[in-house]
Design a protein around this motif. Structure first.
Motif, short mmCIF file in Angstrom:
data_model
loop_
_atom_site.label_atom_id
_atom_site.label_comp_id
_atom_site.label_asym_id
_atom_site.label_seq_id
_atom_site.Cartn_x
_atom_site.Cartn_y
_atom_site.Cartn_z
N ASN A 1 0.85 -1.20 0.00
CA ASN A 1 0.00 0.00 0.00
C ASN A 1 0.89 1.26 0.00
OD1 ASN A 1 0.97 0.10 2.63
ND2 ASN A 1 -0.94 -0.59 3.54
N GLY A 2 0.30 2.41 0.27
CA GLY A 2 1.07 3.65 0.25
C GLY A 2 2.19 3.64 1.30
N HIS A 3 1.90 3.09 2.48
CA HIS A 3 2.94 3.03 3.51
C HIS A 3 4.13 2.18 3.05
CE1 HIS A 3 -0.23 4.62 6.08
NE2 HIS A 3 0.68 4.86 7.00
N PHE B 1 -1.10 13.24 7.06
CA PHE B 1 -0.27 12.37 6.25
C PHE B 1 1.20 12.76 6.30
CE2 PHE B 1 -4.28 10.72 4.91
CZ PHE B 1 -4.00 9.37 4.88
N THR C 1 -4.76 13.99 2.17
CA THR C 1 -6.12 13.46 2.15
C THR C 1 -6.87 13.79 3.43
OG1 THR C 1 -4.95 11.68 1.08
CG2 THR C 1 -7.29 11.38 1.35
N ASP D 1 4.74 12.66 -2.53
CA ASP D 1 3.69 11.67 -2.32
C ASP D 1 2.46 12.10 -3.12
OD1 ASP D 1 1.25 10.63 -1.31
OD2 ASP D 1 2.06 10.33 0.69
N GLN E 1 -5.25 2.57 -4.91
CA GLN E 1 -6.67 2.54 -4.55
C GLN E 1 -7.36 3.90 -4.49
OE1 GLN E 1 -4.18 2.28 -2.45
NE2 GLN E 1 -4.67 2.93 -0.38
N LYS E 2 -6.71 4.95 -5.01
CA LYS E 2 -7.36 6.26 -4.92
C LYS E 2 -7.69 6.75 -6.33
CE LYS E 2 -5.54 6.71 -0.34
NZ LYS E 2 -4.86 7.46 0.69
#
Ligand SMILES: *Cc1c(COP(=O)(O)O)cnc(C)c1O
Length: 396
Positions: free
Chosen positions: A69-71, A96, A149, A176, A201-202
């Protein structure tokens, strides 16, 4: 709670990720996997890499895709660029930037933060001052969130690039774009970002599960010389042509199939049309929020209208409004799922995601469901549906 199959009609997913999925993406993900020798596999990987390069605006960039994922993508960039004890600058954008800073510290780096001012986007001058104060050039990189976000705000990357240049500082520019890529205009080459970090997923209209780094030649060179031990995340190790090297093992094929289909949809619509659609839908949402605010119970979190994100709208609530109860009523009675506040904004705001595979009727349904939930909760509001519809009617 899990008996979704018994709910008739469309469920409105308006979190700022994960986002609603187009049928074409879901169907593509339902295909059978391929054997490692199948020539369709390199073609699939190339389609995803090319799609990302187009969206990033950098034909020369190297793309490294991960089953994460993003992390995970944050960690990938960190493992390649930094070693224990290195210093980085993380300008404060909200939840974030703070999460990124905490993770960066956990990995052993020193983080210099600039203060986050609630309701305001990044001030490039503060970044310039922090870099100028670093006369020994200890800061290795400026880690910048494009769209935070949690704050619902988009920062001006060109102005931040100009601030780094004005400070005459050699720090890498790491951006990011998890919440902005595929929704808001972005161009890696124009802002001379050295590393771009994203997730599926965005705005990319895929399921959760893929993270990536876009890397320029300078950052790849930094990675080559970086002694920090790493294996799975290592960009250099992943430079091989075979998917087995590119993914440090088996490729997450069905996620890639979904991504290829999503990029096909974006190409078919046209990237400028995709941006225009996001802009239109964000404006309609903002028009509704303007009306909601008149009864004194709601307001825009972003005090700067131009910084309001096209991906997500963050709305503050008056004390006494129970955001979690509101979300539950909207989700369970009216089939509209939206997000609450994160970090210091927990309980103080809610957020409407409007990015990815979304259209005009969907945002009208979302706003209508939220108004119905206001009514159930007895919260005074002026309806924004007519204003939203008028906003949509006026933008082409
Ligand atoms: C969602 C998000 C992340 C984290 O991504 P995960 O996939 O949840 O790990 C990071 N940065 C920004 C700006 C985000 O919106």
């Amino acid at each position: 709670m899990t008996a979704f199959a018994h709910i008739p009609g469309h469920r409105f997913l308006h979190a700022p990720g994960p986002t609603h999925l187009h049928r074409a993406v879901l169907e593509a993900m339902g295909r059978q996997p391929l054997d490692h020798g199948d020539p369709r596999l390199p073609a699939l990987v190339a389609a995803c890499e090319d799609g990302l390069k187009k969206l990033m605006g950098s034909p020369q960039a190297h793309v490294f895709l991960y089953a994460t994922n993003g992390h995970g993508a944050w960690e990938a960039a960190h493992a390649n660029l930094f070693s224990v004890g290195d210093t980085v600058l993380i300008p404060g954008t909200g939840h974030f930037s703070e999460s990124w800073a905490i993770q960066t510290e956990a990995l052993g780096a020193q983080v210099i933060r600039t203060p986050w001012i609630e309701g305001f986007p990044l001030d490039p001058q503060v970044i310039e001052a922090a870099l100028k104060a670093d006369t020994e050039h200890r800061i290795k990189a400026v880690l910048t969130v494009h769209t935070d976000t949690a704050s619902g705000m988009t920062n001006d990357l060109a102005a931040i690039r100009a601030a780094i240049d004005a400070a005459r500082h050699p720090a890498l520019f790491v951006v990011d774009v998890v919440a902005s890529l595929g929704a808001a205009p972005f161009n890696m080459d124009q802002v001379r970002a050295n590393v771009v970090i994203g997730a599926s997923q965005k705005g990319l209209m895929c399921t959760p599960g893929l993270g990536f780094c876009g890397v320029d030649a300078q950052a790849l060179d930094v990675a080559r010389r970086n002694p920090n031990p790493r294996f799975y995340w290592d960009w250099i190790r992943r430079l091989g042509k075979e998917s087995y090297f590119k993914f440090c093992g088996t490729a997450p094929q069905n996620l890639l199939m979904g991504m290829e289909a999503a990029f096909g949809l974006i190409a078919h619509e046209g990237i400028d049309q995709v941006f225009a659609r996001h802009d239109r839908i964000a404006r309609a949402t903002q028009a509704a929020v303007q009306c909601w605010s008149r009864a004194g119970q709601f307001g825009f979190f972003s005090q700067v209208a131009a910084a309001r994100s096209v991906s997500v709208t963050a709305i503050t609530v008056a004390p006494g409004i129970d955001v979690e109860a509101l979300r539950t009523v909207a989700r369970e009675r009216f089939q509209v799922a939206f997000a609450g506040g994160l970090g210091p904004m927990t309980g103080r705001m809610f957020r409407i995601g409007h990015l990815g595979d979304i259209n005009e009727a969907m945002i009208m349904g979302c706003l209508g469901g939220i108004e119905a939930a206001f009514a159930v909760q007895g919260i005074p509001f002026e309806s924004g549906l007519a204003a939203a519809a008028r906003s949509l009617s006026q933008s082409i």
